[in-house]
Design a protein around this motif. Structure first.
Motif, mmCIF file in Angstrom:
data_model
loop_
_atom_site.group_PDB
_atom_site.id
_atom_site.type_symbol
_atom_site.label_atom_id
_atom_site.label_comp_id
_atom_site.label_asym_id
_atom_site.label_seq_id
_atom_site.Cartn_x
_atom_site.Cartn_y
_atom_site.Cartn_z
ATOM 1 N N ASP A 164 43.045 -58.287 -52.934
ATOM 2 C CA ASP A 164 41.882 -57.417 -53.095
ATOM 3 C C ASP A 164 40.755 -58.166 -53.807
ATOM 4 O O ASP A 164 41.004 -59.019 -54.657
ATOM 5 C CB ASP A 164 42.225 -56.183 -53.931
ATOM 6 C CG ASP A 164 43.223 -55.264 -53.250
ATOM 7 O OD1 ASP A 164 43.587 -55.514 -52.089
ATOM 8 O OD2 ASP A 164 43.629 -54.287 -53.896
ATOM 9 N N VAL A 165 39.521 -57.816 -53.459
ATOM 10 C CA VAL A 165 38.335 -58.346 -54.133
ATOM 11 C C VAL A 165 37.723 -57.191 -54.916
ATOM 12 O O VAL A 165 37.514 -56.109 -54.366
ATOM 13 C CB VAL A 165 37.318 -58.908 -53.121
ATOM 14 C CG1 VAL A 165 36.022 -59.310 -53.818
ATOM 15 C CG2 VAL A 165 37.904 -60.079 -52.366
ATOM 16 N N GLN A 200 44.485 -61.343 -47.526
ATOM 17 C CA GLN A 200 43.990 -61.860 -48.795
ATOM 18 C C GLN A 200 44.154 -60.800 -49.876
ATOM 19 O O GLN A 200 44.271 -59.609 -49.590
ATOM 20 C CB GLN A 200 42.510 -62.235 -48.679
ATOM 21 C CG GLN A 200 42.236 -63.341 -47.677
ATOM 22 C CD GLN A 200 42.857 -64.656 -48.117
ATOM 23 O OE1 GLN A 200 42.776 -65.039 -49.283
ATOM 24 N NE2 GLN A 200 43.477 -65.362 -47.193
ATOM 25 N N ARG A 256 37.094 -65.601 -61.201
ATOM 26 C CA ARG A 256 35.948 -64.757 -61.531
ATOM 27 C C ARG A 256 34.650 -65.514 -61.266
ATOM 28 O O ARG A 256 34.504 -66.667 -61.658
ATOM 29 C CB ARG A 256 36.017 -64.344 -62.991
ATOM 30 C CG ARG A 256 34.907 -63.439 -63.444
ATOM 31 C CD ARG A 256 35.122 -62.969 -64.879
ATOM 32 N NE ARG A 256 36.239 -62.029 -64.896
ATOM 33 C CZ ARG A 256 37.336 -62.180 -65.639
ATOM 34 N NH1 ARG A 256 37.468 -63.220 -66.423
ATOM 35 N NH2 ARG A 256 38.290 -61.286 -65.599
ATOM 36 N N ASP A 296 41.885 -55.954 -48.040
ATOM 37 C CA ASP A 296 42.057 -56.641 -46.765
ATOM 38 C C ASP A 296 43.116 -55.906 -45.950
ATOM 39 O O ASP A 296 44.226 -55.680 -46.421
ATOM 40 C CB ASP A 296 42.471 -58.094 -47.011
ATOM 41 C CG ASP A 296 42.254 -58.981 -45.807
ATOM 42 O OD1 ASP A 296 41.611 -58.533 -44.843
ATOM 43 O OD2 ASP A 296 42.718 -60.129 -45.844
ATOM 44 N N ILE A 341 32.531 -60.742 -59.664
ATOM 45 C CA ILE A 341 33.432 -60.672 -58.510
ATOM 46 C C ILE A 341 34.752 -61.303 -58.933
ATOM 47 O O ILE A 341 34.771 -62.423 -59.440
ATOM 48 C CB ILE A 341 32.855 -61.433 -57.299
ATOM 49 C CG1 ILE A 341 31.475 -60.873 -56.935
ATOM 50 C CG2 ILE A 341 33.814 -61.355 -56.106
ATOM 51 C CD1 ILE A 341 30.718 -61.710 -55.936
ATOM 52 N N GLU A 342 35.853 -60.578 -58.715
ATOM 53 C CA GLU A 342 37.182 -61.061 -59.116
ATOM 54 C C GLU A 342 38.158 -60.983 -57.947
ATOM 55 O O GLU A 342 38.084 -60.073 -57.128
ATOM 56 C CB GLU A 342 37.740 -60.226 -60.265
ATOM 57 C CG GLU A 342 36.943 -60.284 -61.529
ATOM 58 C CD GLU A 342 37.522 -59.404 -62.623
ATOM 59 O OE1 GLU A 342 37.274 -59.713 -63.794
ATOM 60 O OE2 GLU A 342 38.213 -58.413 -62.308
ATOM 61 N N GLN A 343 39.068 -61.948 -57.905
ATOM 62 C CA GLN A 343 40.171 -61.930 -56.939
ATOM 63 C C GLN A 343 41.355 -62.672 -57.560
ATOM 64 O O GLN A 343 41.192 -63.750 -58.124
ATOM 65 C CB GLN A 343 39.766 -62.585 -55.623
ATOM 66 C CG GLN A 343 40.834 -62.470 -54.551
ATOM 67 C CD GLN A 343 40.379 -63.056 -53.222
ATOM 68 O OE1 GLN A 343 39.752 -64.107 -53.176
ATOM 69 N NE2 GLN A 343 40.707 -62.358 -52.152
ATOM 70 N N THR A 363 36.128 -51.990 -54.809
ATOM 71 C CA THR A 363 37.331 -52.750 -54.486
ATOM 72 C C THR A 363 37.433 -52.868 -52.967
ATOM 73 O O THR A 363 37.418 -51.861 -52.263
ATOM 74 C CB THR A 363 38.596 -52.059 -55.037
ATOM 75 O OG1 THR A 363 38.452 -51.922 -56.453
ATOM 76 C CG2 THR A 363 39.839 -52.868 -54.728
#
Length: 78
Positions: free
Chosen positions: A26-27, A24, A50, A17, A38-40, A14
């Motif tokens: 979290d990624v 932004q 995704r 930012d 990869i999710e945000q 995780t």
């Protein structure tokens, strides 16, 4: 800041930012044997975006971060 967790079938990273606004969301990267997800969260759409990368695409992305502009092909991994 980032965190790393090892689950049964995946490693979860995780990325948080930090710093001055605007920040932004979290990624979250979930690394599985067959690929990486990869999710945000997108607050404008109120949904999680995704992207799924194969292991080959992930290797190419990692290589691309350290190469100058151009077109490349990595040697097959043995």
């Amino acid at each position: 800041m980032f965190s790393i967790e090892h689950d049964f079938d995946a490693t979860v990273i995780t990325l948080v930012d930090e710093g001055p606004a605007p920040l932004q969301e979290d990624v979250i990267l979930q690394a599985f044997e067959e690929g990486v997800v990869i999710e945000q969260f997108d607050p404008r759409k109120d949904e999680v975006l995704r992207i799924t990368l194969s292991q080959a695409q992930l290797r190419e992305l990692a290589a691309a971060l350290n190469l100058p502009e151009g077109v490349y092909r990595l040697s097959p991994r043995k």
